[in-house]
Design a protein around this motif. Structure first.
Motif, short mmCIF file in Angstrom:
data_model
loop_
_atom_site.label_atom_id
_atom_site.label_comp_id
_atom_site.label_asym_id
_atom_site.label_seq_id
_atom_site.Cartn_x
_atom_site.Cartn_y
_atom_site.Cartn_z
N SER A 236 0.83 -1.22 0.00
CA SER A 236 0.00 0.00 0.00
C SER A 236 0.86 1.26 0.00
CB SER A 236 -0.96 0.00 1.19
OG SER A 236 -0.25 -0.19 2.39
N THR A 237 1.98 1.24 0.71
CA THR A 237 2.84 2.43 0.75
C THR A 237 3.48 2.65 -0.62
OG1 THR A 237 3.26 2.04 3.07
CG2 THR A 237 4.81 3.48 1.94
N SER A 238 3.88 1.56 -1.27
CA SER A 238 4.44 1.71 -2.62
C SER A 238 3.37 2.25 -3.55
CB SER A 238 4.95 0.37 -3.15
OG SER A 238 5.98 -0.08 -2.32
N THR A 239 2.11 1.81 -3.36
CA THR A 239 1.01 2.34 -4.18
C THR A 239 0.86 3.84 -3.94
OG1 THR A 239 -0.11 0.23 -4.00
CG2 THR A 239 -1.47 2.09 -4.66
N CYS A 240 0.90 4.23 -2.67
CA CYS A 240 0.77 5.65 -2.32
C CYS A 240 1.88 6.45 -3.00
CB CYS A 240 0.85 5.79 -0.80
SG CYS A 240 0.81 7.48 -0.21
N ARG A 241 3.10 5.93 -2.93
CA ARG A 241 4.25 6.64 -3.52
C ARG A 241 4.11 6.68 -5.04
NH1 ARG A 241 9.20 6.87 0.27
NH2 ARG A 241 10.20 7.65 -1.60
N MET A 242 3.64 5.59 -5.60
CA MET A 242 3.46 5.52 -7.06
C MET A 242 2.48 6.60 -7.50
SD MET A 242 3.96 3.58 -9.89
CE MET A 242 4.29 1.86 -9.71
N ILE A 243 1.35 6.69 -6.81
CA ILE A 243 0.33 7.69 -7.17
C ILE A 243 0.90 9.09 -6.98
CG2 ILE A 243 -1.97 8.58 -6.64
CD1 ILE A 243 -2.73 5.73 -5.72
N ALA A 244 1.60 9.28 -5.84
CA ALA A 244 2.18 10.60 -5.55
C ALA A 244 3.22 10.99 -6.60
CB ALA A 244 2.81 10.60 -4.16
N SER A 245 3.92 9.99 -7.13
CA SER A 245 4.98 10.31 -8.10
C SER A 245 4.40 10.93 -9.37
CB SER A 245 5.80 9.06 -8.45
OG SER A 245 5.12 8.26 -9.40
N GLY A 246 3.13 10.68 -9.64
CA GLY A 246 2.47 11.30 -10.79
C GLY A 246 1.97 12.70 -10.49
N GLY A 247 2.19 13.16 -9.24
CA GLY A 247 1.81 14.52 -8.87
C GLY A 247 0.45 14.61 -8.18
#
Ligand code: ACO
Length: 427
Positions: A236-247
């Motif tokens: 879930s944290t990697s998902t959060c970071r992945m989404i955040a990386s798109g801005g």
């Protein structure tokens, strides 16, 4: 020792820099590898891939170590509390007394949800799983506070402290509203004279004329939240970071993380553990038959095993004694706790589990405490999400402050080669 490794491929050698972490972990820095050699790496499930450099949490899975911002989890569990740990994760340092008190005041002032958010949470189809309602509630919260939720990274960072406090404050109210939609009870408004966990227990369960919340029960809940607050680059944290990386803003990033947490191999395992223990209990098994079927690959011993820990999960150790204390405070005997203890005892001596380094994880005991506190099974993963929110937020902030590139893994394509389209009538 050299701080460079060499990749030999064909007739060429390619130097690969070694990156060393503050705890001595070493990694091949392959960022230039494709450009230099034309090769990418293949690592199904990312089991051996460092996706980022991070300063939030350190885990040594072989030694069973977990530290938030350098502080050992068992020391935090003994001496700290959930809201203090939230600030530790969000800011990187333990707060001063003044900062903590201002944060607590801010949380209290944000606990009354905008009415449209409550309405959104209670308008989902009643059969919606509470994790679905939680994800919707986060989107609605972002919509209601649109100045905190802009997808303009500089603005979202500037407003981050407010957004983080709002999310941490709002989650108990969203969770309680979700629960009361299912039980068809009227909402119970937040009470600012109660602490974070007392208030949540009251919003969840209070009925007119109830006795005050037993402090040892709110303490047990606080401990569960604290132990779940972060766990580095999990699903879930990697998902959060992945989404955040798109801005994307924190509300959208956390809503995605909630969805990722939902699955039974991740945050849903705490529900699955209780279902498994109840099934074993109802079937009259003392756990031996179930252990055998797990060894035969016919079932999975839920709450056991972990991608990173190849040793006892330090959180499970702490929760095991908290479980005994919570049950004693409630004056309860739990037959499923007896089954859990037996499963653990047998599994820890069985070569199948020893050889695969399978130990109890955080979910093995948390569900028993949550059940004793009165939470229905379908709310367990919501409680995990509430505990994990500060960790997700800390990772969102880390990406927003330091992440330069959108996350975008590559793949090894194994599908058909170029084909000619066949007209419908010819197929
Ligand atoms: N019960 C029985 N056997 C297991 C279990 C288990 N709980 N976990 C792993 N194994 C076995 C696998 O079958 C495999 O055996 P094999 O080598 O003979 O094929 C071996 O141990 C390695 O297992 P993997 O699935 O490769 O381990 P992985 O690291 O991919 O999975 C996971 C980790 C998903 C946590 C797994 O151990 C599992 O499913 N556990 C139960 C679910 C659970 O408790 N999840 C919560 C994890 S913690 C968290 O997210 C908060």
């Amino acid at each position: 020792m050299s701080d460079t490794a060499t990749l030999t491929f064909g007739d060429s050698n390619y130097p690969i820099n070694i990156l060393t972490g503050t705890e001595g972990e070493k990694a091949l820095d392959i960022r230039q590898m494709r450009k230099d050699s034309g090769l990418i790496t293949y690592d199904d499930g990312y089991g051996n891939t460092g996706s980022c450099e991070s300063t939030v949490t350190f885990i040594d899975g072989d030694k069973g170590i977990l530290r938030y911002r350098g502080y050992d989890i068992s020391e935090l569990a003994q001496k700290s509390n959930f809201l203090e740990v939230c600030l530790l994760l969000l800011d990187g340092e333990l707060p001063t007394a003044r900062k903590l008190s201002e944060f607590e005041d801010k949380i209290s002032s944000f606990q009354n949800l905008p009415s449209e958010v409550l309405h959104a949470v209670q308008s989902v189809p009643p059969s919606t799983h509470p994790m679905g309602s939680l994800a919707s509630g986060l989107h609605a919260l972002g919509g209601a506070c649109s100045h905190l939720c802009t997808n303009d990274r500089a603005k979202d960072l500037e407003n981050f402290d407010d957004a983080a406090a709002l999310i941490i404050a709002a989650l108990p109210a969203i969770a309680a509203a979700t629960h009361r939609q299912k039980t068809k009870d009227n909402l119970c408004p937040p009470n600012n004279s109660l602490n974070y966990c007392e208030n949540f227990l009251s919003m969840m369960f209070a009925k007119d004329g109830d006795a005050p919340i037993n402090p040892s029960l709110s303490k047990a809940l606080d401990l569960i939240f604290l132990l779940h607050a972060d766990h580095e680059q999990n699903c879930s944290t990697s998902t959060c970071r992945m989404i955040a990386s798109g801005g994307a803003n924190p509300f959208a990033s956390l809503s995605g993380a909630v969805s990722a947490l939902w699955g039974p191999l991740h945050g849903g395992a705490n529900m699955a553990v209780i279902n498994m223990l109840n099934d074993i209990h109802n079937s009259g098994d003392d756990g031996s038959k179930f252990i055998q079927s797990a060894k035969d690959g016919k079932s999975r011993l839920m709450g056991f095993g972990h991608r990173v820990y190849r040793n006892y999960d330090p959180r499970a150790k702490i929760l095991k004694s908290a479980c005994d204390e919570a049950l004693a405070a409630l004056g309860l005997n739990s037959p499923i706790l007896d089954i859990a203890s037996r499963l653990e005892e047998v599994a820890l001596q069985d070569p199948y589990f020893i050889d695969r380094k399978l130990y109890p994880n955080v979910d093995f005991y948390s569900g028993i405490i949550l059940q004793a506190l009165g939470f229905p099974t379908n709310m367990f993963t919501v409680l995990f999400a509430m505990g994990r929110a500060p960790g997700w937020l800390a990772h969102w902030k880390e990406i927003a402050q330091t992440g330069k590139r959108i996350h975008r893994p590559r793949q090894i394509y194994q599908g058909s080669n170029l084909r000619q389209y066949i007209a419908l009538e010819d197929r």
